[in-house]
Motif scaffolding. Structure first.
Motif, short mmCIF file in Angstrom:
data_model
loop_
_atom_site.label_atom_id
_atom_site.label_comp_id
_atom_site.label_asym_id
_atom_site.label_seq_id
_atom_site.Cartn_x
_atom_site.Cartn_y
_atom_site.Cartn_z
N TYR A 183 22.44 26.83 40.85
CA TYR A 183 22.45 25.50 40.24
C TYR A 183 22.42 24.36 41.25
CZ TYR A 183 23.54 27.92 35.90
OH TYR A 183 23.48 28.73 34.80
N GLY A 184 22.59 24.67 42.54
CA GLY A 184 22.53 23.62 43.55
C GLY A 184 23.74 22.71 43.58
N GLY A 185 24.81 23.08 42.93
CA GLY A 185 26.04 22.29 42.92
C GLY A 185 27.26 23.19 42.92
N SER A 186 28.42 22.61 43.23
CA SER A 186 29.66 23.38 43.30
C SER A 186 30.25 23.61 41.91
CB SER A 186 30.68 22.66 44.18
OG SER A 186 30.18 22.48 45.49
N TYR A 187 30.89 24.73 41.73
CA TYR A 187 31.59 25.01 40.49
C TYR A 187 33.02 24.49 40.62
CZ TYR A 187 33.79 27.57 36.65
OH TYR A 187 34.49 27.90 35.52
N GLU A 188 33.40 23.62 39.72
CA GLU A 188 34.73 22.99 39.77
C GLU A 188 35.64 23.49 38.66
OE1 GLU A 188 35.41 21.27 42.28
OE2 GLU A 188 33.39 20.89 43.08
N GLY A 189 35.19 24.43 37.86
CA GLY A 189 35.98 24.90 36.73
C GLY A 189 36.95 26.01 37.11
N ASP A 190 37.62 26.53 36.10
CA ASP A 190 38.59 27.61 36.29
C ASP A 190 37.90 28.96 36.21
OD1 ASP A 190 40.70 25.79 36.51
OD2 ASP A 190 40.96 25.73 34.32
N PHE A 191 38.57 29.96 36.75
CA PHE A 191 38.09 31.34 36.66
C PHE A 191 39.29 32.26 36.74
CE2 PHE A 191 36.82 35.30 38.87
CZ PHE A 191 35.94 35.81 37.92
N GLU A 192 39.30 33.27 35.90
CA GLU A 192 40.35 34.28 35.94
C GLU A 192 39.72 35.63 35.65
OE1 GLU A 192 43.65 36.28 36.54
OE2 GLU A 192 43.48 34.12 36.91
N ILE A 193 40.22 36.64 36.33
CA ILE A 193 39.73 38.00 36.11
C ILE A 193 40.94 38.93 36.04
CG2 ILE A 193 39.38 38.40 38.60
CD1 ILE A 193 36.97 40.18 37.79
N LYS A 194 40.94 39.83 35.06
CA LYS A 194 42.05 40.76 34.86
C LYS A 194 41.52 42.18 34.84
CE LYS A 194 45.80 42.01 31.68
NZ LYS A 194 46.46 41.70 30.38
N ILE A 195 42.08 43.03 35.67
CA ILE A 195 41.67 44.43 35.74
C ILE A 195 42.41 45.20 34.66
CG2 ILE A 195 41.43 46.45 37.21
CD1 ILE A 195 39.85 43.94 38.07
N LEU A 196 41.68 45.91 33.82
CA LEU A 196 42.27 46.65 32.71
C LEU A 196 42.55 48.11 33.07
CD1 LEU A 196 40.01 45.28 29.83
CD2 LEU A 196 42.21 44.38 30.62
N THR A 197 41.86 48.63 34.07
CA THR A 197 42.02 50.02 34.48
C THR A 197 43.20 50.14 35.44
OG1 THR A 197 39.63 50.31 34.31
CG2 THR A 197 40.85 52.04 35.44
N LYS A 198 44.20 50.94 35.10
CA LYS A 198 45.41 51.05 35.93
C LYS A 198 45.13 51.70 37.27
CE LYS A 198 48.77 51.10 32.16
NZ LYS A 198 49.88 51.86 31.50
N MET A 199 44.30 52.73 37.26
CA MET A 199 43.99 53.43 38.50
C MET A 199 42.47 53.57 38.63
SD MET A 199 46.93 56.40 38.55
CE MET A 199 46.46 56.94 40.21
N PRO A 200 41.79 52.51 39.10
CA PRO A 200 40.33 52.56 39.23
C PRO A 200 39.88 53.68 40.17
CG PRO A 200 41.16 50.32 39.50
CD PRO A 200 42.35 51.23 39.53
N LYS A 201 38.81 54.36 39.78
CA LYS A 201 38.24 55.40 40.63
C LYS A 201 37.38 54.75 41.71
CE LYS A 201 37.99 58.92 37.00
NZ LYS A 201 37.08 59.81 36.24
#
Length: 267
Positions: A183-201
């Protein structure tokens, strides 16, 4: 934008366990047949818009052998996404023009079918899936800097006090860099990520050899389910370019869990 490719190779076809380099080589050569200029930009310019590829998924009977997965039909599914239509257009044209000249580990491409995959209207809060590596170099006295493959769930021997938080920060920074390219511009919004797998392979892959030392370079990728929240425009960058690193080598493609195959999700 996302393409679903049905590729038919000479039999017997083997999906190699260490697929990153053969897969990337196949795709970049296909793009080169379609438009050599785009292929050069992708390969040479680290700050140019690229693509994300999935793993190759076997169609029909398969068997695990020493070097990979034997696909008796010679057919595999592959998904490729990019926010840049010229990249996908070059790939489509290249698959047609390079037929019987494109190959993976000596097995020629015989035929290719292409379908467009509809982009989801909403990604925020949905259950997603991926196979993604996130690497970082850190100071490790007295040995100096070394590469560390971060786990989204953390590792007992981690050099970081809170590895999952470091992982999240790097994923966010990586996505912001991709957003800037698109987009040629900075992202100023929020972001959150949650891992659902307890023990990822995790799986360890050979990537390439270092051009200076000749030593092999490996990456450890983690397979997991997750949810992410943010502005949809920002999340579509993750959908079109992948999360984490080494996306053109078959890592980081975001699949929607449970839509066609509950194990691999919809890519």
């Amino acid at each position: 934008m996302r393409l679903e490719l049905l590729l038919r190779f000479e039999e017997p076809f083997i999906i190699p366990y260490n697929y990153p380099h053969p897969l990337y080589s196949f795709i970049i050569h296909a793009i080169e047949f379609g438009d050599p200029r785009i292929a050069r930009r992708i390969h040479n310019n680290k700050k140019d818009i690229k693509f994300v590829a999935s793993r190759m998924f076997p169609v029909g009977d398969r068997e695990k052998i020493e070097n990979g997965l034997l696909v008796r039909s010679g057919e595999v599914e592959l998904f490729v996404s990019s926010p840049a239509w010229p990249v996908l257009e070059a790939l489509i044209n290249g698959l047609a023009l390079g037929r019987r000249r494109l190959h993976i580990l000596g097995k020629r491409l015989l035929d290719a079918e292409v379908e467009h995959v509809e982009t989801p209207e909403r990604l925020s809060g949905r259950k997603l899936t991926t196979l993604s590596p996130v690497n970082v170099y850190h100071n490790n006295p007295p040995n100096g800097f070394r590469q560390w493959d971060l786990s989204p769930a953390g590792q007992p021997n981690s050099p970081f006090e809170n590895e999952p938080e470091v992982w999240k920060e790097l994923v966010f920074e990586n996505l912001k860099a991709k957003y800037l390219m698109v987009y040629g511009g900075s992202y100023e919004g929020d972001f959150e990520i949650k891992i659902l797998t307890k023990m990822p392979k995790s799986k360890r892959f050979f990537i390439k050899r270092d051009e200076k030392t000749g030593k092999p370079i490996y990456a450890r990728a983690w397979e997991f389910h997750f949810k992410m929240w943010g502005e949809e425009e920002f999340l579509r960058v993750a959908y079109d370019l992948g999360i984490g690193m080494r996306n053109p080598h078959g890592f980081g493609m975001v699949g929607i869990y449970g839509h066609r195959n509950p194990k691999k999700g919809t890519f």
